[in-house]
Design an enzyme around this catalytic site. Structure first.
Site, PDB file in Angstrom:
ATOM      1  N   GLU A   1     -14.140  -6.523 100.912  1.00  0.00           N
ATOM      2  CA  GLU A   1     -14.573  -6.495 101.759  1.00  0.00           C
ATOM      3  C   GLU A   1     -13.359  -6.956 103.109  1.00  0.00           C
ATOM      4  O   GLU A   1     -12.503  -7.521 102.703  1.00  0.00           O
ATOM      5  CB  GLU A   1     -15.230  -7.357 102.273  1.00  0.00           C
ATOM      6  CG  GLU A   1     -15.250  -8.919 102.133  1.00  0.00           C
ATOM      7  CD  GLU A   1     -16.073  -9.553 102.767  1.00  0.00           C
ATOM      8  OE1 GLU A   1     -15.471  -9.238 105.024  1.00  0.00           O
ATOM      9  OE2 GLU A   1     -17.139 -10.890 102.719  1.00  0.00           O
TER      10      GLU A   1
ATOM     11  N   LYS B   1     -23.655 -19.842 102.726  1.00  0.00           N
ATOM     12  CA  LYS B   1     -23.113 -20.580 103.838  1.00  0.00           C
ATOM     13  C   LYS B   1     -24.158 -21.376 104.190  1.00  0.00           C
ATOM     14  O   LYS B   1     -24.677 -20.726 104.474  1.00  0.00           O
ATOM     15  CB  LYS B   1     -22.263 -20.242 104.838  1.00  0.00           C
ATOM     16  CG  LYS B   1     -21.152 -18.727 104.938  1.00  0.00           C
ATOM     17  CD  LYS B   1     -20.811 -18.482 105.567  1.00  0.00           C
ATOM     18  CE  LYS B   1     -19.338 -17.241 105.322  1.00  0.00           C
ATOM     19  NZ  LYS B   1     -19.957 -16.078 105.006  1.00  0.00           N
TER      20      LYS B   1
END
Length: 305
Positions: A27, A162
């Protein structure tokens, strides 16, 4: 397969795909929005090198001048790194507008999966995925990454979600959408900066060959969904969960006080956590991306065998 008229493959990626060589997508939001310059560019180029060293061809994905790119030049990576947050963080809803207006975009997990699939790339290495945000039962703040995993057949190798997110609800959402969550060498969901979260995964897999077999079988069955591989951060770079959780709680409180929401949330929280941990979280972030690139490259190579 006929290429989309808006898609450009780099010569290296085009040759690799034509020859049936392993390719790994990367990405570009991590370059523009994830780290400061010049660390972002150095990290992006180092990740590409790691993929090559482990037997695959890297394809960094982005949008430049309205063209979807699968495979960036060093100059394009440098450009994204220097432009930073001036580049639009592009999710699925932004793709057509950026192309129509011939704009630049840094691809999130979602758009990287879309463009990788368009190009015929099956494996994608990233840092962490988005998920269900804390308090989503009232805000409905759920990352588009989870929806994309439900219907785009790309294997995503990450270090979990996360811990700024609600990990329990993230797993529930993935289960509802039929996305298998695989622990690479672990039965516990890693939480990005730390190896443990207290939540289990669906299946444990210990080798790239086993991952390749699982994904190829999924494609042959016509499942048409992604697979999420969660690969724990290496032990020596794992952070103390008490330290990271304290920093996250402080960052969340500050985000709420400042009225930060939507796609601004994650960059704000990560920057805040980095400041609160004296930069340790950024070092950990870089190391876990390197680790994911290695596993992704070896798995892509095993798939081609």
């Amino acid at each position: 397969m006929e290429l989309n008229k808006y898609l450009d493959l780099s010569p290296e990626v085009a040759e690799a795909l034509k020859a049936g060589k392993p390719v790994v997508a990367l990405e570009s939001t991590i370059i523009s929005h994830g780290m400061p310059y010049p660390q972002n560019v150095e990290t992006a180029l180092a990740v590409e090198d790691i993929i090559r060293q482990n037997g695959a061809v890297p394809a960094t994905i982005c949008i430049i001048g309205g063209r979807l790119k699968a495979g960036c030049t060093k100059e394009e990576i440098e450009y994204l790194g220097k432009a930073g947050t001036k580049v639009t963080k592009a999710s699925r809803r932004d793709l057509a507008m950026l192309v129509a207006r011939k704009m630049d975009g840094a691809t999130t997990v979602t758009t990287t999966m879309i463009i990788a699939h368009m190009a015929g790339i099956k494996v994608f290495a990233t840092g962490g995925i988005g998920g269900v945000h804390r308090g989503a039962e009232t805000t409905m703040d759920i990352s588009a990454d989870l929806e994309e995993l439900a219907h785009t057949p790309v294997m995503v190798v990450c270090a979990g979600a996360k811990s700024i997110l609600d990990l329990g609800l993230t797993l529930e959402y993935l289960e509802t959408h039929g996305v298998p969550v695989i622990g690479y060498g672990t039965e516990e969901l890693p939480a990005f900066y730390t190896r443990k979260s207290g939540f289990g995964v669906d299946y444990r897999v210990d080798t790239p060959e086993e991952l390749a077999q699982f994904f190829n079988t999924s494609l042959e069955l016509g499942m048409n969904a992604g697979i999420l591989v969660t690969n724990p951060i290496p032990e020596e770079y794992s952070m103390d969960s008490a330290v990271i959780n304290k920093a996250i709680e402080e960052a969340l409180a500050e985000a709420k006080a400042q009225g930060i929401h939507g796609k601004e949330t994650t960059p704000f929280l990560l920057a805040k956590v980095k400041d609160l941990t004296g930069g340790d979280s950024l070092d950990s972030n870089i190391q876990l991306v390197f680790n994911n690139a290695k596993v992704a490259a070896r798995t892509a190579a095993a798939m081609q065998k």
